[in-house]
Motif scaffolding. Sequence first.
Motif, PDB file in Angstrom:
ATOM      1  N   VAL A 155       7.299  -7.364   7.653  1.00 60.27           N
ATOM      2  CA  VAL A 155       6.513  -6.140   7.505  1.00 60.27           C
ATOM      3  C   VAL A 155       7.468  -4.952   7.448  1.00 60.27           C
ATOM      4  O   VAL A 155       8.357  -4.821   8.297  1.00 60.27           O
ATOM      5  CB  VAL A 155       5.525  -5.954   8.676  1.00 60.27           C
ATOM      6  CG1 VAL A 155       4.727  -4.666   8.507  1.00 60.27           C
ATOM      7  CG2 VAL A 155       4.590  -7.154   8.786  1.00 60.27           C
ATOM      8  N   CYS A 156       7.288  -4.114   6.446  1.00 62.88           N
ATOM      9  CA  CYS A 156       8.170  -2.960   6.281  1.00 62.88           C
ATOM     10  C   CYS A 156       7.332  -1.708   6.038  1.00 62.88           C
ATOM     11  O   CYS A 156       6.364  -1.731   5.278  1.00 62.88           O
ATOM     12  CB  CYS A 156       9.121  -3.191   5.100  1.00 62.88           C
ATOM     13  SG  CYS A 156      10.306  -1.853   4.836  1.00 62.88           S
ATOM     14  N   ARG A 157       7.729  -0.610   6.696  1.00 65.56           N
ATOM     15  CA  ARG A 157       7.055   0.681   6.508  1.00 65.56           C
ATOM     16  C   ARG A 157       8.119   1.746   6.322  1.00 65.56           C
ATOM     17  O   ARG A 157       9.091   1.806   7.084  1.00 65.56           O
ATOM     18  CB  ARG A 157       6.168   1.010   7.706  1.00 65.56           C
ATOM     19  CG  ARG A 157       5.460   2.359   7.631  1.00 65.56           C
ATOM     20  CD  ARG A 157       4.432   2.492   8.761  1.00 65.56           C
ATOM     21  NE  ARG A 157       5.050   2.311  10.064  1.00 65.56           N
ATOM     22  CZ  ARG A 157       5.631   3.286  10.769  1.00 65.56           C
ATOM     23  NH1 ARG A 157       5.669   4.523  10.266  1.00 65.56           N
ATOM     24  NH2 ARG A 157       6.161   3.048  11.953  1.00 65.56           N
ATOM     25  N   GLY A 177       4.862   4.056   2.258  1.00 61.78           N
ATOM     26  CA  GLY A 177       3.845   3.019   2.334  1.00 61.78           C
ATOM     27  C   GLY A 177       4.244   1.840   3.187  1.00 61.78           C
ATOM     28  O   GLY A 177       5.262   1.851   3.898  1.00 61.78           O
ATOM     29  N   ASN A 178       3.407   0.817   3.106  1.00 60.36           N
ATOM     30  CA  ASN A 178       3.584  -0.416   3.869  1.00 60.36           C
ATOM     31  C   ASN A 178       3.719  -1.590   2.917  1.00 60.36           C
ATOM     32  O   ASN A 178       3.024  -1.654   1.893  1.00 60.36           O
ATOM     33  CB  ASN A 178       2.387  -0.649   4.800  1.00 60.36           C
ATOM     34  CG  ASN A 178       2.170   0.505   5.752  1.00 60.36           C
ATOM     35  OD1 ASN A 178       3.096   0.939   6.415  1.00 60.36           O
ATOM     36  ND2 ASN A 178       0.944   1.005   5.809  1.00 60.36           N
ATOM     37  N   ARG A 213       9.757   5.043   3.336  1.00 55.03           N
ATOM     38  CA  ARG A 213       9.671   5.872   2.146  1.00 55.03           C
ATOM     39  C   ARG A 213      10.839   5.571   1.224  1.00 55.03           C
ATOM     40  O   ARG A 213      11.915   5.176   1.683  1.00 55.03           O
ATOM     41  CB  ARG A 213       9.662   7.364   2.516  1.00 55.03           C
ATOM     42  CG  ARG A 213       8.642   7.747   3.561  1.00 55.03           C
ATOM     43  CD  ARG A 213       8.696   9.230   3.878  1.00 55.03           C
ATOM     44  NE  ARG A 213       8.075  10.011   2.843  1.00 55.03           N
ATOM     45  CZ  ARG A 213       6.766  10.242   2.783  1.00 55.03           C
ATOM     46  NH1 ARG A 213       5.950   9.762   3.701  1.00 55.03           N
ATOM     47  NH2 ARG A 213       6.276  10.967   1.801  1.00 55.03           N
ATOM     48  N   GLN A 262       0.861  -1.179   0.000  1.00 54.83           N
ATOM     49  CA  GLN A 262       0.000   0.000   0.000  1.00 54.83           C
ATOM     50  C   GLN A 262       0.899   1.230   0.000  1.00 54.83           C
ATOM     51  O   GLN A 262       1.744   1.395   0.885  1.00 54.83           O
ATOM     52  CB  GLN A 262      -0.913   0.005   1.222  1.00 54.83           C
ATOM     53  CG  GLN A 262      -1.984   1.082   1.178  1.00 54.83           C
ATOM     54  CD  GLN A 262      -3.053   0.865   2.231  1.00 54.83           C
ATOM     55  OE1 GLN A 262      -2.942  -0.030   3.059  1.00 54.83           O
ATOM     56  NE2 GLN A 262      -4.084   1.684   2.197  1.00 54.83           N
ATOM     57  N   GLU A 295      11.101   3.302   8.189  1.00 54.64           N
ATOM     58  CA  GLU A 295      10.648   3.699   9.518  1.00 54.64           C
ATOM     59  C   GLU A 295      10.421   2.486  10.415  1.00 54.64           C
ATOM     60  O   GLU A 295      10.554   2.579  11.637  1.00 54.64           O
ATOM     61  CB  GLU A 295       9.359   4.510   9.397  1.00 54.64           C
ATOM     62  CG  GLU A 295       9.522   5.800   8.599  1.00 54.64           C
ATOM     63  CD  GLU A 295       8.199   6.492   8.347  1.00 54.64           C
ATOM     64  OE1 GLU A 295       7.212   6.151   9.035  1.00 54.64           O
ATOM     65  OE2 GLU A 295       8.132   7.370   7.468  1.00 54.64           O
ATOM     66  N   GLU A 296      10.056   1.360   9.819  1.00 54.86           N
ATOM     67  CA  GLU A 296       9.804   0.153  10.605  1.00 54.86           C
ATOM     68  C   GLU A 296      10.146  -1.077   9.775  1.00 54.86           C
ATOM     69  O   GLU A 296       9.799  -1.171   8.600  1.00 54.86           O
ATOM     70  CB  GLU A 296       8.328   0.071  11.023  1.00 54.86           C
ATOM     71  CG  GLU A 296       7.965  -1.211  11.759  1.00 54.86           C
ATOM     72  CD  GLU A 296       6.460  -1.391  11.922  1.00 54.86           C
ATOM     73  OE1 GLU A 296       6.048  -2.442  12.413  1.00 54.86           O
ATOM     74  OE2 GLU A 296       5.701  -0.474  11.532  1.00 54.86           O
TER      75      GLU A 296
END
Length: 237
Positions: A228-230, A105-106, A232, A76, A218-219
Amino acid sequence: MSEQNSQTTNANKIRIITQVLTKALKLWLRTQVSQISELEVEIKASDRQLFSGRIPLVSIFASHAVYQGLLITKIQLIAENIRINIGSVLKGKPLRLLETVQVGGNLIVDEKDLNASLSSDLLSTALSDLLVKVLPTHYPQSQPINWQEILIGNNQIILRGLRVTNSETTPLEICLGLQLLSGHELQVAQIQINHEQGNILEDNHEYNLDLGSDVDIEELTLIPGKLVCRGRINVNP
């Protein structure tokens, strides 16, 4: 022409431009991947912005997209401040970015999808490069590994493969601790290598991997069966 008819005509033009842009953007996104199951695109822009080829925000959702052989379960994205070749797009030509776009996004990759990607050059090369970087003595580039399986645990990745040396093939299991150090750096630690004769290496040193200035994570979370990756990333024209 009455004011009401003029407004209706302008609204119809904007709707047509939005539809054309949405189709063009979807087509451009599909050219970036070899396969995609689901793709949703929403453009948010004023009339004036659309006519000038500037789009403040585009939201994108995709599932089971294959990028260079890497299968991404869900993604997303929000892309901001996009400038495109609007005149060419309206003439039926392909969409092209005119400036670097920052995309946030994620991303979710399931373990089964990661394993389905093991044959991709992108993933296999990244894994081999990682080992050559952190363990150059044990894994020179002249001794490739045929990767068989990836297991995702809590902040840990387990790699299973076959090491080919001359005419001999040796099964290996490599455990790596992985965590986010900064927006563009990953830290690999707690490295353990096992083969059928037992533990052959246990390295408690920490190794930092720089992902480049275009990345801002960021994560990064590793949980059993899922990554799971978040963050930019800059998408350049």
